[in-house]
Design an enzyme around this catalytic site. Structure first.
Site, short mmCIF file in Angstrom:
data_model
loop_
_atom_site.label_atom_id
_atom_site.label_comp_id
_atom_site.label_asym_id
_atom_site.label_seq_id
_atom_site.Cartn_x
_atom_site.Cartn_y
_atom_site.Cartn_z
N HIS A 17 0.85 -1.18 0.00
CA HIS A 17 0.00 0.00 0.00
C HIS A 17 0.88 1.23 0.00
O HIS A 17 1.93 1.23 0.63
CB HIS A 17 -0.92 0.02 1.24
CG HIS A 17 -2.07 0.95 1.07
ND1 HIS A 17 -1.98 2.29 1.33
CD2 HIS A 17 -3.33 0.73 0.61
CE1 HIS A 17 -3.13 2.86 1.05
NE2 HIS A 17 -3.97 1.94 0.61
N ASP A 63 -8.10 -4.92 -0.19
CA ASP A 63 -8.61 -5.61 -1.37
C ASP A 63 -8.33 -7.10 -1.35
O ASP A 63 -8.97 -7.86 -2.07
CB ASP A 63 -8.02 -4.99 -2.63
CG ASP A 63 -8.58 -3.61 -2.86
OD1 ASP A 63 -9.77 -3.43 -2.58
OD2 ASP A 63 -7.84 -2.74 -3.31
N1 ACO Z 1 4.24 -7.68 -5.13
C1 ACO Z 1 5.60 -7.72 -5.26
N2 ACO Z 1 6.42 -6.68 -5.04
C2 ACO Z 1 5.85 -5.52 -4.67
C3 ACO Z 1 4.47 -5.39 -4.52
C4 ACO Z 1 3.65 -6.52 -4.74
N3 ACO Z 1 2.32 -6.45 -4.60
N4 ACO Z 1 4.18 -4.12 -4.13
C5 ACO Z 1 5.33 -3.46 -4.07
N5 ACO Z 1 6.36 -4.31 -4.39
C6 ACO Z 1 7.79 -4.00 -4.35
C7 ACO Z 1 8.22 -3.14 -5.53
O1 ACO Z 1 8.66 -3.94 -6.62
C8 ACO Z 1 9.32 -2.32 -4.93
O2 ACO Z 1 10.48 -3.14 -4.81
P1 ACO Z 1 11.95 -2.48 -4.95
O3 ACO Z 1 12.06 -1.52 -3.79
O4 ACO Z 1 12.88 -3.65 -4.86
O5 ACO Z 1 11.98 -1.80 -6.28
C9 ACO Z 1 8.86 -2.05 -3.49
O6 ACO Z 1 8.01 -3.17 -3.19
C10 ACO Z 1 8.07 -0.75 -3.33
O7 ACO Z 1 7.03 -0.74 -4.29
P2 ACO Z 1 6.40 0.57 -4.94
O8 ACO Z 1 5.65 0.18 -6.18
O9 ACO Z 1 7.46 1.62 -5.07
O10 ACO Z 1 5.40 1.01 -3.81
P3 ACO Z 1 4.26 2.05 -3.98
O11 ACO Z 1 3.98 2.59 -2.62
O12 ACO Z 1 4.56 3.02 -5.06
O13 ACO Z 1 3.03 1.17 -4.53
C11 ACO Z 1 1.14 -0.28 -4.62
C12 ACO Z 1 1.98 0.70 -3.76
C13 ACO Z 1 0.82 0.36 -5.99
C14 ACO Z 1 -0.17 -0.55 -3.90
C15 ACO Z 1 1.95 -1.58 -4.82
O14 ACO Z 1 2.29 -2.15 -3.58
C16 ACO Z 1 1.22 -2.60 -5.69
O15 ACO Z 1 1.31 -2.55 -6.93
N6 ACO Z 1 0.44 -3.56 -5.05
C17 ACO Z 1 -0.35 -4.51 -5.78
C18 ACO Z 1 -1.62 -3.86 -6.27
C19 ACO Z 1 -2.62 -3.61 -5.14
O16 ACO Z 1 -2.88 -4.48 -4.31
N7 ACO Z 1 -3.21 -2.41 -5.15
C20 ACO Z 1 -4.25 -2.03 -4.16
C21 ACO Z 1 -3.82 -0.88 -3.36
S1 ACO Z 1 -4.98 -0.61 -2.06
C22 ACO Z 1 -6.23 0.26 -2.73
O17 ACO Z 1 -6.18 0.86 -3.77
C23 ACO Z 1 -7.46 0.28 -1.92
#
Ligand code: ACO
Length: 428
Positions: free
Chosen positions: A307, A364
């Protein structure tokens, strides 16, 4: 702490005031930055460090896992309130008295018919159209059928537009689902409560009485409350920025629905279920998918984990996990998808990649499981999210208008070609 921030650029130093919120959050007020520095701006893609407004609606602390609407903890609201009360509190600032709530509900019921011509627009969509696209279009189309809701300059005008959309949106949701299932389009029942009516609109069969299951009704109430608002997320910021041009409420909400649709935002609940189904179809090997999620050369992400702001746990996920267990037990659901979900959750909680990056199950991850148990089709999950988020979008839009916020217009740093001259087509 001093209440001044100092910025040094070359030989010049500048001072900017600090702004402090009621929960002691601090921001540097850079409203005058561009003027005093002769054109220097800040750059912050994704707005990870940028506050776009001051807001009195929702407080959340991602580190501590706190979420409060209008000061009321989400845990108390989910336990004790119903969705309509919470909607009222989000929009107008306080939980309603009995009298206020009754009037609010009566005003909503008054407007709970949708012009029959909207049905014709719906009928023109292909049956397989994604419900979020349909809903965004129909919500925008409502503007044409309710011209008096377009000009929303005064509090009274706003109130009329607000009760209309709260009344008609559940009808659009019900119709969107029924159309995809080939069912006749019905209207709600004025004698029912707000959430009961949503279930009636979705599930009433033409050839039998609709019998309300209180477990399902309570679970839906909770789910909608938990999705009610989440301060300046992607869809809410979209609603505020669209509304800042003074376009009407329905058109602003339609932009929020589109933003919510994406799999990185509201679309994640559908993506979670699709991911779980794909893992099941592939033999149920959760370890294989954990490895894919960790592999930087693989675009696969574990949907429902991580998140932008909750970096320890998502307080909504905690409540919903409990609700999911209760609903599945009470309904006697034995779903293999659930076993895969539990397996993934356990592995992720013990996996250093996820622990180090503070990637926990988000709201979610569990909501899709409950919606599935309720008999809601997978592609309607994000629509259910929109239904819950509706009062939050409305509250944020209203606040933005009442605060007379300026039109939203970010700046940029241009990195394209510098000036070059036109070349005739035959010489390129
Ligand atoms: N699976 C695997 N790796 C992940 C995931 C995931 N679900 N989420 C983040 N990471 C990793 C990234 O690859 C990154 O790794 P790195 O530091 O080695 O490059 C690190 O964790 C940070 O990730 P970011 O994308 O920079 O985090 P950000 O805060 O920008 O994104 C987000 C948050 C978009 C929710 C992300 O975690 C994601 O894509 N999750 C899956 C989709 C999801 O469940 N979305 C629902 C959000 S809740 C809502 O809208 C109510």
């Amino acid at each position: 702490m001093s209440d001044i921030a100092k910025l040094q650029i070359g030989d010049n130093s500048y001072e900017f005031p600090l702004v402090k919120g009621t929960e002691n959050e601090v921001a540097i007020d850079i409203k005058k930055l561009r003027v005093v520095t002769n054109g220097i701006i800040t750059i912050d893609p994704g707005f990870k460090n940028t506050g776009s407004c001051e807001s009195a609606i929702t407080f959340l602390d991602g580190e501590k896992g706190i979420l409060r609407y209008r000061g009321y903890p989400i845990e108390e609201l989910a336990e004790k309130a119903d969705f309509l009360e919470v909607s009222y509190a989000l929009i107008f600032g306080n939980l309603p008295t009995k009298q206020e709530l009754d009037k609010f509900h009566a005003d909503i019921k008054e407007h709970s018919l949708v012009d029959d011509d909207v049905r014709k627009i719906l009928e023109a969509f292909p049956k397989a159209a994604h419900p979020m696209g349909v809903l965004a279009s129909l919500t925008s189309a409502l503007t044409a059928f309710n011209p008096s809701s377009v000009n929303t300059a005064s509090k009274e005008d706003m109130y009329h537009a607000i009760v209309r959309i709260l009344a008609k949106f559940p009808v659009l949701v019900g119709w969107t689902m029924r159309k995809s299932k080939g069912l006749h389009l019905n209207y709600g029942k004025k004698s029912l409560g707000y959430v009961e009516n949503i279930l009636y609109l979705m599930f009433k069969q033409p050839n039998e009485e609709y019998v309300m299951n209180p477990i399902i009704k309570d679970a839906l109430d909770k789910l909608l409350i938990l999705h009610g608002d989440h301060e300046q997320n992607c869809s809410t910021s979209t609603v505020r920025i669209a509304g800042s041009s003074h376009v009407g409420l329905f058109a602003s909400l339609s932009t929020g629905i589109s933003a919510l649709w994406g799999p990185l935002h509201g679309g994640a609940n559908q993506a979670v279920l699709e991911m779980l189904e794909a893992i099941q179809a592939d033999g149920g090997d959760t370890k294989k998918y954990m490895a894919k999620a960790k592999d930087k050369n693989d675009p696969f992400r574990l949907m429902g984990f991580g998140h932008r702001v909750y970096k320890n746990f998502d307080p909504r996920a905690k409540i919903i996990k409990k609700a999911a267990d209760e609903v599945l037990n009470d309904l006697g659901v034995d779903d293999p998808i659930l076993k895969i979900a539990k397996g993934l959750e356990q592995e992720a909680l013990n996996e250093p990649y996820f622990v180090e990056r503070k990637l926990y199950p988000n709201v979610d991850f569990y909501s899709g499981i409950i919606y599935r148990a309720m008999g809601i089709p997978t592609d309607m999950f994000t629509v259910m999210f929109a239904l819950g988020r509706l009062p939050g979008w409305i509250a944020q839009w209203r606040e933005m208008r009442l605060n007379k916020e300026p039109i939203g217009r970010p700046r940029q740093i241009y990195i394209g070609e510098t000036e070059r001259h036109f070349v005739e087509l035959d010489k390129r």
